[in-house]
Design an enzyme around this catalytic site. Sequence first.
Site, PDB file in Angstrom:
ATOM      1  N   LYS A   3       0.831  -1.200   0.000  1.00 45.98           N
ATOM      2  CA  LYS A   3       0.000   0.000   0.000  1.00 45.98           C
ATOM      3  C   LYS A   3       0.874   1.263   0.000  1.00 45.98           C
ATOM      4  CE  LYS A   3      -3.969  -2.187   2.340  1.00 45.98           C
ATOM      5  NZ  LYS A   3      -4.745  -2.271   3.598  1.00 45.98           N
ATOM      6  N   TYR A  43     -12.343  -2.663  -3.224  1.00 44.99           N
ATOM      7  CA  TYR A  43     -12.898  -2.752  -1.870  1.00 44.99           C
ATOM      8  C   TYR A  43     -14.433  -2.686  -1.862  1.00 44.99           C
ATOM      9  CZ  TYR A  43      -8.317  -2.432   0.433  1.00 44.99           C
ATOM     10  OH  TYR A  43      -7.037  -2.683   0.898  1.00 44.99           O
ATOM     11  N   ASN A 106      -1.815  -0.051   7.303  1.00 47.18           N
ATOM     12  CA  ASN A 106      -1.285  -1.392   7.598  1.00 47.18           C
ATOM     13  C   ASN A 106      -0.429  -1.978   6.479  1.00 47.18           C
ATOM     14  OD1 ASN A 106      -3.431  -1.934   5.932  1.00 47.18           O
ATOM     15  ND2 ASN A 106      -4.509  -3.302   7.338  1.00 47.18           N
ATOM     16  N   HIS A 109      -1.786  -5.229   1.395  1.00 45.16           N
ATOM     17  CA  HIS A 109      -3.035  -5.965   1.161  1.00 45.16           C
ATOM     18  C   HIS A 109      -2.688  -7.373   0.718  1.00 45.16           C
ATOM     19  CE1 HIS A 109      -6.859  -7.240  -0.528  1.00 45.16           C
ATOM     20  NE2 HIS A 109      -6.196  -7.613  -1.598  1.00 45.16           N
ATOM     21  N   GLU A 120      -8.871 -10.036  -8.178  1.00 47.77           N
ATOM     22  CA  GLU A 120      -7.968  -8.899  -7.977  1.00 47.77           C
ATOM     23  C   GLU A 120      -6.858  -8.865  -9.034  1.00 47.77           C
ATOM     24  OE1 GLU A 120      -7.016  -9.282  -3.799  1.00 47.77           O
ATOM     25  OE2 GLU A 120      -9.090  -8.845  -3.246  1.00 47.77           O
TER      26      GLU A 120
HETATM   27  P1  IDP Z   1      -7.570  -7.220   5.295  1.00 52.83           P
HETATM   28  O1  IDP Z   1      -6.778  -6.135   4.589  1.00 52.83           O
HETATM   29  O2  IDP Z   1      -6.792  -7.802   6.445  1.00 52.83           O
HETATM   30  O3  IDP Z   1      -8.094  -8.269   4.339  1.00 52.83           O
HETATM   31  P2  IDP Z   1     -10.279  -6.142   5.396  1.00 52.83           P
HETATM   32  O4  IDP Z   1     -11.278  -6.407   6.475  1.00 52.83           O
HETATM   33  O5  IDP Z   1     -10.500  -6.765   4.072  1.00 52.83           O
HETATM   34  O6  IDP Z   1      -8.834  -6.517   5.977  1.00 52.83           O
HETATM   35  O7  IDP Z   1     -10.199  -4.563   5.249  1.00 52.83           O
HETATM   36  C1  IDP Z   1      -9.530  -4.003   4.143  1.00 52.83           C
HETATM   37  C2  IDP Z   1      -8.712  -2.820   4.635  1.00 52.83           C
HETATM   38  O8  IDP Z   1      -9.596  -1.825   5.131  1.00 52.83           O
HETATM   39  C3  IDP Z   1      -7.769  -3.110   5.788  1.00 52.83           C
HETATM   40  O9  IDP Z   1      -6.533  -3.677   5.390  1.00 52.83           O
HETATM   41  C4  IDP Z   1      -7.588  -1.742   6.392  1.00 52.83           C
HETATM   42  O10 IDP Z   1      -6.638  -0.979   5.664  1.00 52.83           O
HETATM   43  C5  IDP Z   1      -8.973  -1.140   6.194  1.00 52.83           C
HETATM   44  N1  IDP Z   1      -9.805  -1.307   7.402  1.00 52.83           N
HETATM   45  C6  IDP Z   1     -10.401  -2.442   7.820  1.00 52.83           C
HETATM   46  N2  IDP Z   1     -11.078  -2.235   8.967  1.00 52.83           N
HETATM   47  C7  IDP Z   1     -10.895  -0.925   9.258  1.00 52.83           C
HETATM   48  C8  IDP Z   1     -11.361  -0.079  10.337  1.00 52.83           C
HETATM   49  O11 IDP Z   1     -12.064  -0.514  11.256  1.00 52.83           O
HETATM   50  N3  IDP Z   1     -10.964   1.224  10.289  1.00 52.83           N
HETATM   51  C9  IDP Z   1     -10.179   1.740   9.302  1.00 52.83           C
HETATM   52  N4  IDP Z   1      -9.730   0.963   8.263  1.00 52.83           N
HETATM   53  C10 IDP Z   1     -10.094  -0.342   8.255  1.00 52.83           C
HETATM   54 MG    MG Z   2      -9.538  -8.114   2.859  1.00 56.19          MG
END
Ligand code: IDP
Ligand code: MG
Length: 145
Positions: A3, A43, A106, A109, A120
């Site tokens: 990212k 997303y 984080n 992805h 994807e």
């Molecule tokens: P993942 O990346 O571990 O698969 P997902 O639930 O698919 O997690 O969420 C996609 C992305 O959305 C996350 O990597 C993070 O960057 C963002 N995200 C997920 N939950 C939150 C939240 O509660 N607050 C802010 N950003 C979030």
């Molecule tokens: Mg995800």
Amino acid sequence: MIKPDGVQRGYMGEIISRFEKKGMVCKGLKTFMTPREVAEEHYKDLSSKPFFGDLCDYICSGPVVCMVWEGPGVVKSARLMIGATNPLESAPGTIRGDLAVEVGRNVIHGSDSVESAEREIALWFGGDDELLDYEMCIKPWVREE
Ligand code: IDP
Ligand code: MG
């Protein structure tokens, strides 16, 4: 996909190196400035979440590195290496556990299923001409078969 925060913090080499060292094979890799429509499509399952707008802003805020890695059980294996979504809950030793502190920053992805990976790859790569078909010469030292 690394990212924008992962790229800006100088973690491209660190992250790519972890997958290489694991024994996965890189079948595609490119830097990319994400158009808003691509982020929203990527997303789309999260479009009802309150953070959806900020998430798409974040993904479009700078270059990303799109990667296709091949290996046995690669989707599950990569998710384990990446760690939990919230870096404060990601185990030490995982990419997020070692390199991040916030869910909204984080650094990486990873596809959550083979079906997601196929969707994807089709979204982020422009067809088979951007993907490689080759074997690593070290394959017999990584794979038993
Ligand atoms: P993942 O990346 O571990 O698969 P997902 O639930 O698919 O997690 O969420 C996609 C992305 O959305 C996350 O990597 C993070 O960057 C963002 N995200 C997920 N939950 C939150 C939240 O509660 N607050 C802010 N950003 C979030
Ligand atoms: Mg995800």
